[in-house]
Design an enzyme around this catalytic site. Structure first.
Site, PDB file in Angstrom:
ATOM      1  N   LYS A 191      31.800 -22.531 -27.991  1.00 52.03           N
ATOM      2  CA  LYS A 191      32.609 -21.373 -27.602  1.00 52.03           C
ATOM      3  C   LYS A 191      33.779 -21.845 -26.752  1.00 52.03           C
ATOM      4  O   LYS A 191      33.600 -22.321 -25.640  1.00 52.03           O
ATOM      5  CB  LYS A 191      31.801 -20.357 -26.793  1.00 52.03           C
ATOM      6  CG  LYS A 191      32.602 -19.074 -26.627  1.00 52.03           C
ATOM      7  CD  LYS A 191      32.154 -18.211 -25.475  1.00 52.03           C
ATOM      8  CE  LYS A 191      32.831 -18.529 -24.175  1.00 52.03           C
ATOM      9  NZ  LYS A 191      34.273 -18.185 -24.109  1.00 52.03           N
ATOM     10  N   GLY A 243      33.123 -25.958 -16.578  1.00 53.41           N
ATOM     11  CA  GLY A 243      33.757 -24.762 -16.028  1.00 53.41           C
ATOM     12  C   GLY A 243      33.444 -24.638 -14.549  1.00 53.41           C
ATOM     13  O   GLY A 243      33.218 -25.642 -13.863  1.00 53.41           O
ATOM     14  N   SER A 244      33.387 -23.412 -14.087  1.00 52.36           N
ATOM     15  CA  SER A 244      33.241 -23.186 -12.648  1.00 52.36           C
ATOM     16  C   SER A 244      31.802 -23.423 -12.185  1.00 52.36           C
ATOM     17  O   SER A 244      30.852 -23.267 -12.960  1.00 52.36           O
ATOM     18  CB  SER A 244      33.656 -21.758 -12.310  1.00 52.36           C
ATOM     19  OG  SER A 244      32.822 -20.862 -12.996  1.00 52.36           O
ATOM     20  N   THR A 245      31.661 -23.754 -10.924  1.00 53.26           N
ATOM     21  CA  THR A 245      30.323 -23.988 -10.358  1.00 53.26           C
ATOM     22  C   THR A 245      29.507 -22.699 -10.395  1.00 53.26           C
ATOM     23  O   THR A 245      28.295 -22.728 -10.642  1.00 53.26           O
ATOM     24  CB  THR A 245      30.451 -24.569  -8.937  1.00 53.26           C
ATOM     25  OG1 THR A 245      31.055 -25.871  -9.057  1.00 53.26           O
ATOM     26  CG2 THR A 245      29.114 -24.718  -8.252  1.00 53.26           C
ATOM     27  N   GLY A 248      28.156 -22.376 -13.773  1.00 50.48           N
ATOM     28  CA  GLY A 248      27.180 -23.462 -13.918  1.00 50.48           C
ATOM     29  C   GLY A 248      25.829 -23.062 -13.331  1.00 50.48           C
ATOM     30  O   GLY A 248      24.775 -23.290 -13.920  1.00 50.48           O
ATOM     31  N   GLU A 396      38.106 -24.673  -4.279  1.00 52.45           N
ATOM     32  CA  GLU A 396      38.899 -25.213  -5.378  1.00 52.45           C
ATOM     33  C   GLU A 396      40.024 -24.215  -5.669  1.00 52.45           C
ATOM     34  O   GLU A 396      39.759 -23.083  -6.080  1.00 52.45           O
ATOM     35  CB  GLU A 396      37.976 -25.359  -6.594  1.00 52.45           C
ATOM     36  CG  GLU A 396      38.591 -26.044  -7.767  1.00 52.45           C
ATOM     37  CD  GLU A 396      37.585 -26.256  -8.901  1.00 52.45           C
ATOM     38  OE1 GLU A 396      36.720 -25.381  -9.118  1.00 52.45           O
ATOM     39  OE2 GLU A 396      37.673 -27.295  -9.568  1.00 52.45           O
TER      40      GLU A 396
END
Ligand code: NDP
Length: 789
Positions: A191, A243-245, A248, A396
């Site tokens: 994806k 991707g982002s934490t 995650g 971030e």
């Protein structure tokens, strides 16, 4: 139009736009909208959403919002294609990957321009960095496809991989995911990000063109909900995510207890350290590549500048002068340095964080250049004097914003560098090779670039420490994420029986008439459990054979603290660790009869079987003592004039929850590789049969194992495992136990995203040894060191 004389005076660049006519024709041909690419063909478009050009804000295409049914169909296609694909010879798979690489290369210009229009990154980057690296990845992994059987014996493909990628390097992230998965014999459903799906769809066309068998690659477009449906689909064997934490963490929880393999490449706040002896002009160019590459929308961007106090003002001056020369504007213009931010939402996110910084009194410096009137643009920004506690030093920003802090000593630089929940990358600038390597070794990050930054290559692993995720992409390290290592399974563990809590921690007369009240072992000393309680340990006939301490959260916390103080063990020479392990084995050998008797008394096994288990444990300790100085890293073949060192580093503090079967051999099989690699461990031995482990205290004491390297807390395994999983001071956790316990460990590990290894199907302990245990006891740090004058 300026005259030549004027141009020579101003040195202004004229416009040099790249032609986009091929892209426009391609988009026009898909005006109706893109359907999903499933089983080798595009379906009819479903409910559509628009995709925008970030540089203009114009809608350029529409793609289908993936539904649960789309995900089902794609997973079914990948499952159907799997047996044939996995059964192809390595050579045959290599030919397919090679064909993809060739076809990608033929379309390099098309893909570069499409990427730039879809993502907003300067054409110079998509053309010279992203797309050449994409082709490199497919070539490199075509090679792995041929070699995998001979180079990775005892492994097999994982199965169907669900892969979810972000928008910052759309085609490159696709290549990082699909090339190794296919080379290793898996099939995939990928994806792409909602903002940037177009090059993935062009790649789908290339798969058809290159004759890839139907179903081997499936591309499903959609938003986060489509990603969530893919990750939680029962037919998926492995989830790979970048991707982002935050997402995650969601995926860690969503896959807990499912047996799915998981690799996470997450965010970062990477330090860029400039020492006073650095070549400052080179460092300035490094900063440009570190934080203004791809508008700073890079997970490993060098976004925290740490600079030696003595040279800080000089460096800032040079940086400001350089920033005046950065050209922000049309990404399709070949002389643009900084393109567009991917979306208005991301732009607002950057603006919001800067506004938060302003509340703290921090104000950024930007060159006074006009930004384009339309589209999402943000100027390159430098903010100095940023305290480590500032939101701008912690979060971030994912934009072209550099925050700077000064330091005085190397120790302070390292402390500031490591003062982050992330650990993806770092860049170290100094002309002193000793200092460079020393600092590189001390920084907690998966990649360290010396006098360089943001270098990538298919032959080198990439991935983070700490909350930057786990698993690597690229090279041998990355490939192993797409293989299952065959360790012979044993008996699935049953749910643990409730312990017979004894009223107090009092010595009791046992069946054998001997006081067997085992304490805990923390920091090299025996310790009473915090609760003051113990539990009765029974033999197979239900007779009490002694008492063991009933450890609780506090005991685990004390043990973790002791282990954290002992991480110097990892810095000891491997030879030294080997010696200590040999000594442990020798002392175990000297008391083999006693250990065997205890096993028989506890578990009821025959004297012969007990002696076999003890002997196997001694052999295992010898085995890992032998390996302590032989589990070498590698020097990867990446770029010319770079030595890329892949170092196997210990996690730091590891939690280990041991099995009930083979109480001694299971304990040694897990603890020995972990400490051989330099970890300090907190071990929860078998609750039913704890004495094999508690008897080891005296062996550890007499074998020169430094206090705190091995800590042992007895008690209810799943209760103690819970605290270990939740504890932020635990860097990795191995759990052998029942399914519910494994699920609990994985779900709770999402807090600090510690790496976990859970075994709910048991292991055949007589054969549970080898490199795989060492691989799981370490994480790889890649250090890129340039050479040449
Ligand atoms: P996300 O982590 O949300 O997106 C990455 C991918 O995951 C996308 O394909 C996204 O789909 C998908 N996704 C989103 N939610 C879920 C879910 N619940 N389950 C499964 N998949 C999901 O990043 P964003 O795009 O929202 O960016 C936000 C921030 O994340 C950035 O500002 C940056 O700080 C960080 N980031 C870090 C990256 C890195 O390389 N480490 C890359 C991108 C972002 P969709 O695109 O449709 O939302």
């Amino acid at each position: 139009m300026a005259s030549i004389k004027e141009i020579l005076t101003t040195m202004e660049y004229g416009p040099s736009p790249e032609s986009r006519e091929h892209i426009d024709a391609w988009l026009a041909a898909h005006r109706k909208g893109f359907g999903q690419f499933i089983n080798g063909r595009f379906g009819e478009p479903g409910a559509l959403f628009d995709v925008f050009n970030p540089a203009t804000g114009e809608a350029i295409a529409s793609v289908t919002q993936g539904t649960a049914a789309d995900v089902d169909a794609a997973v079914a296609a990948a499952r159907k294609a799997l047996p044939k694909w996995a059964a192809l010879s390595g050579h045959e798979r290599a030919r397919h990957l090679y064909a993809l690489a060739r076809n990608l290369q033929k379309r390099e210009r098309f893909l570069s321009v499409l990427e730039t229009i879809d993502n907003g990154k300067p054409l110079r980057e998509s053309r010279d960095i992203d797309i050449p690296l994409v082709a490199r990845h497919f070539y490199h992994h075509a090679g792995w496809a041929s070699l995998i059987d001979s180079e990775m014996p005892g492994t097999r493909p994982v199965g169907v991989c669900g892969q979810i990628i972000p928008w910052n390097f759309p085609l490159l992230m696709l290549a990082w995911k699909i090339a190794p998965a296919l080379a290793a014999g898996n099939t995939v459903v990928l994806k792409p990000a909602e903002y940037t799906p177009l090059t993935a769809l062009a790649f789908a066309e290339i798969c058809v063109e290159a004759g890839l068998p139907a179903g081997v690659v499936n591309i499903v477009t959609g938003d986060g909900a489509t990603g969530a449906a893919l990750a939680s689909h029962e037919g998926v064997d492995k989830v790979a995510f970048t991707g982002s934490t935050d997402v995650g963490r969601l995926l860690r929880k969503a896959t807990a207890g499912t047996g799915k393999k998981l690799s996470l490449e997450l965010g970062g706040k990477s330090p860029f350290i400039v020492f006073d002896d650095a070549d400052l002009d080179s460092a300035v160019e490094g900063v440009v590549d570190a934080i203004w590459f791809n508008q700073g929308q890079v997970c490993c961007a060098g976004s925290r500048l740490l600079v030696a106090e003595g040279v800080a003002e000089t460096l800032y001056e040079k940086l400001r002068a350089r920033m005046m020369k950065l050209r922000v504007g049309d990404p399709l213009d070949k002389s643009t340095d900084i393109g567009a931010i991917v979306s208005p939402t991301q732009l607002q996110r950057i603006q919001h964080l800067i506004a938060e910084g302003e509340k703290e009194g921090l104000v950024g410096w930007t060159a006074e250049a006009a930004l384009p009137q339309r589209g999402s643009f943000y100027p390159p920004t430098l903010i100095t004097g940023v305290e480590p506690a500032s939101i701008l030093a912690r979060e971030e920003i994912f934009g072209p914003v550099l925050v700077a802090t000064t330091f005085r000593t190397s120790d302070e630089a390292v402390a500031l560098a490591n003062n982050s929940r992330y650990g993806l990358a770092a860049s170290v600038w100094t002309e002193n090779v000793n200092r460079a390597l020393e600092v590189a070794a001390r920084i907690k990050a998966g990649v360290v670039w010396i006098n360089s930054t943001n270098l990538f290559d298919a032959a080198s692993g990439f991935g983070g420490y700490r909350e930057s995720g786990f698993g690597r992409e690229g090279g041998r390290e990355g490939l192993s994420e797409y293989r299952v290592f065959d360790i012979p399974a044993g008996k699935p563990s049953k749910a643990p029986a409730a312990l017979n809590a004894a009223p107090g921690f009092t010595p009791s007369e046992t069946a054998a008439g001997v006081d067997r009240t085992a304490k805990l072992y923390v920091g090299g000393k025996q310790a009473r459990p915090d609760s003051g309680y113990s539990y009765a340990v029974l033999d197979p006939k239900g007779r009490e054979i002694g008492l063991a301490g009933l450890g609780n959260r506090k005991d685990i916390r004390n043990a973790v603290e002791a282990a954290a103080k002992a991480t110097g063990w990892g810095a000891a020479t491997a030879h030294n660790r080997a010696q200590v392990l040999y000594y442990v084995a020798e002392n175990l050998d000297a008391r083999a009869g006693e250990f065997a008797q205890r096993l028989t008394a506890m578990t009821g096994v025959s004297a012969r079987a007990a002696r076999e288990e003890v002997d196997a444990s001694i052999r295992r300790a010898f085995f890992y003592a032998g390996f302590a100085d032989k589990f070498d890293g590698a020097v990867h073949s990446t770029r010319t004039r770079f030595v890329t060192l892949a170092m196997n580093e210990p996690w730091g503090v590891m939690g280990i929850v041991c099995p009930d079967d083979a109480p001694l051999l299971g304990f040694v099989s897990l603890v020995a590789p972990a400490i051989a690699m330099g970890n300090a461990v907190v071990v929860v031995p078998s609750a039913a049969h704890p004495f094999s482990a508690t008897d080891v205290y005296s062996v550890l004491d007499t074998s020169d194992v430094p206090g705190g390297v091995v800590n042992i807390v007895t008690g209810e395994a799943n209760v103690l495992a819970k605290t270990l999983a939740e504890h932020d001071g635990v860097d990795a956790l191995w759990y052998v136990g029942d399914k519910a316990g494994a699920k609990q460990v994985e779900a709770l590990s999402a807090g600090n995203l510690k790496a976990t290894w859970t075994v709910a199907n048991g292991l055949d302990w007589s054969r549970a040894e080898g490199r795989e245990f060492l691989r799981r006891a370490t994480q790889v740090k890649n250090i890129w060191t340039p050479y040449g004058e």
